[in-house]
Scaffold this active site. Sequence first.
Site, PDB file in Angstrom:
ATOM      1  N   GLU A  62     129.314   6.729  45.289  1.00 30.20           N
ATOM      2  CA  GLU A  62     128.537   6.446  46.127  1.00 30.20           C
ATOM      3  C   GLU A  62     127.956   7.559  46.925  1.00 30.20           C
ATOM      4  O   GLU A  62     126.785   7.522  47.603  1.00 30.20           O
ATOM      5  CB  GLU A  62     129.539   5.240  48.064  1.00 30.20           C
ATOM      6  CG  GLU A  62     129.350   3.812  47.241  1.00 30.20           C
ATOM      7  CD  GLU A  62     130.851   3.516  45.936  1.00 30.20           C
ATOM      8  OE1 GLU A  62     131.532   5.108  45.545  1.00 30.20           O
ATOM      9  OE2 GLU A  62     131.639   2.339  45.786  1.00 30.20           O
ATOM     10  N   HIS A 131     136.392  -5.268  52.239  1.00 28.80           N
ATOM     11  CA  HIS A 131     135.255  -5.250  51.689  1.00 28.80           C
ATOM     12  C   HIS A 131     134.506  -6.467  52.222  1.00 28.80           C
ATOM     13  O   HIS A 131     132.760  -6.967  52.891  1.00 28.80           O
ATOM     14  CB  HIS A 131     135.373  -6.544  50.723  1.00 28.80           C
ATOM     15  CG  HIS A 131     135.645  -5.347  49.562  1.00 28.80           C
ATOM     16  ND1 HIS A 131     136.764  -5.423  49.223  1.00 28.80           N
ATOM     17  CD2 HIS A 131     135.242  -5.860  48.666  1.00 28.80           C
ATOM     18  CE1 HIS A 131     137.174  -4.726  47.911  1.00 28.80           C
ATOM     19  NE2 HIS A 131     135.507  -5.048  47.556  1.00 28.80           N
TER      20      HIS A 131
END
Lengths: 329, 353
Positions: A62, A131
């Site tokens: 990322e 998440h």
Amino acid sequence: MSTTTKRTREALNDALREEMLRDETVFLMGEDIGVFNGAFKVTNGLLKEFGEQRVRDTPISENTIVGMGVGAAMTGLRPVVELMTINFSLLAMDQIVNHAASIHYMFGGQVKVPLVVRMPQGAGHQLGPTHSHSWEALYLHAPGLLVAVPSTPADAKGLLKSAIRDDNPVIFIEHEYLYGQRGEVPDDPDFTVDFGKAAIRREGTDVTIVGISRMAVTAARAAETLHSEHGISAEVIDPRTLRPLDLDTILDSVRKTNRCVIVEEGWPHGGVGANLAALIQEQAFDWLDAPIGRVTGADVPMPYSKPLEQIAFPHEPQVVEAVRALFGE
Amino acid sequence: MADPAQPRSLPDPVAAREWLQTMILIRRFEERAGEMYAKAKVGGFLHLAIGEEAAIVGCARALREDDYLISTYRSHGHTIARGSDPNAVMAELFGREGGLCRGRGGSMHMFDLEHRFMGGYGIVGGNLPIAAGFGLASDYLGTQDATLCTFGDGAINQGTFGETMNLAALWKLPVVFLVTNNQFGMGTALERHSANTDLQERGQSFGVPGMRCDGMDVVDTYEVCKEALAIARDERQPVLVEAVTYRFRGHSMADPEEYRTKEQVAEWRERDPIVTFADRLKAEGVIKDGDDEQMDADAVATVDAAVAFADASPFPAPESLYDDIYVLGDQLQGWYSVDERGAGVSRGEHLGK
Ligand SMILES: Cc1ncc(C[n+]2csc(CCOP(=O)(O)OP(=O)(O)O)c2C)c(N)n1
Ligand SMILES: [Mg+2]
């Protein structure tokens, strides 16, 4: 203006496709956005249509893919980076905050970073503590970033197109629940939605409810109930972008209704509502007939277990309750 | 990796049977978890390790009791192999109070301190530095414990991989990093996410030697991990082991699997680690015909019991929402959480009290 009923994910897909057709410097990067068509299918079909040069599947890295987006943007491209969820954007926080947000300023305005980083947020799918969060407040905190939080398919499309065309780094926060929701979307390929213009979802006279991201939808439902069951007329405002913020529309509304409740899914400490409540009371204190109310997610990491998760983010009844409390009910 | 023509010799018969039994249990557990997901008893993302049982049991059995095992969101099998009660693992999937983590973590976040299963982690690459931290503690405290950290081929591209290899090597930490190469990071094939697909080599420039094992062969996985653990423990030298394996099912339950062919899946299924090991045990006279069926029946009974347990276990009470945010103690005066979920504001920790 002709419109078509679309789901949010389709509206976003249209925005990406149209901007890629319009401008050859627009390209996409992200994990599983190509062959897999996107974890949430937002990029469905785009690899096939545009090829690997412009739709790039990346490794799971990322910070580096966002950083490459920064570099590509500084030298003339318009990258749109997808991160699978907002939780994973924390791995890229360095590139987003230390780099993307600061570069234009620290280099004395010489260089621009026309980068869009898209990511979904939100609870409700039992994805647990790594998440499921809602962190628009984190990105709102950093000067130099624009922050969009669309809640309708049309806004999702119009704001994403504006985000891609803008010369600033944009954190574009989608919502997992909203991906499947339908709405009317203008067909005109030149349709855009401006940053910094709130939408008044419903007019009212007794209280202003500001709803952020998915909570704009929840707030609108609560307003229906307030009207039909409690005779309270609520004005519902969806700011649509948090930077820039259309504070004037919110202040005008509060000066009219004299009450305000802010609804968000994220944590209360340092939340969007905390910030907004301060701004409102600084400028409209004399118009307020009650303390500004806040409805936020629970002050906990998001639990997996369904009954716990369900009480850890706001639903319509909590909004109704918070509004009624301002009337002493 | 052993020469396929000359497989490594089997362990003693008691161990060999137990390995087979555990692999079968994991397979049945995973299948049932998938069924429970379809029935909405399990929510969220469910990542099954069907096909990877040899890679799991082989590494877990190479560990001593006090060693640490740390894994990813695909770790029901790891925690079961470590000795966790399948009832509690299933109850975790069901989000119940009787779950390993009281339903707070779910499928992606298993943890069992008692069995030194140090967690399944939902952030790809997030467990690598933590594993090195266990190694640091073993070193610091002068214990003989080693750590084995499993992660995926996709995770090897996170920055944490390189950073962790360097520090583990620099500080001579007793950690084995086991990259479970199941050929895909979600829908992205190995050769599409990695320039160097020889994963066991990826630690070398950091000073971490590599080894490879056949992750479809429990014996080979065991032997290679055992050797790597000995190097880590005795020579204070981290090792990177690549277990070459394959997941037979989708990445998670929501995966149309458009990125691979049915033929490729069928080819790998030919090498089913349970079938091949059972066949070998029969061929070498360790088990006889029917023994594996009995093991299977036992596994199904265990899984049946786990589902019954999970179903009977209560959901967490609403007033337990704010439990365990902090370790409570004298320093925790004043408000530690703010509950703004409805009218007014209150201290979250007072919920239900
Ligand atoms: C930081 C981060 N990025 C992305 C994801 C989403 N994600 C979950 S699993 C996965 C693939 C990981 O592949 P690999 O490491 O090979 O492990 P496998 O799933 O094959 O066991 C991805 C991209 C995540 N959980 N965390
Ligand atoms: Mg993998």
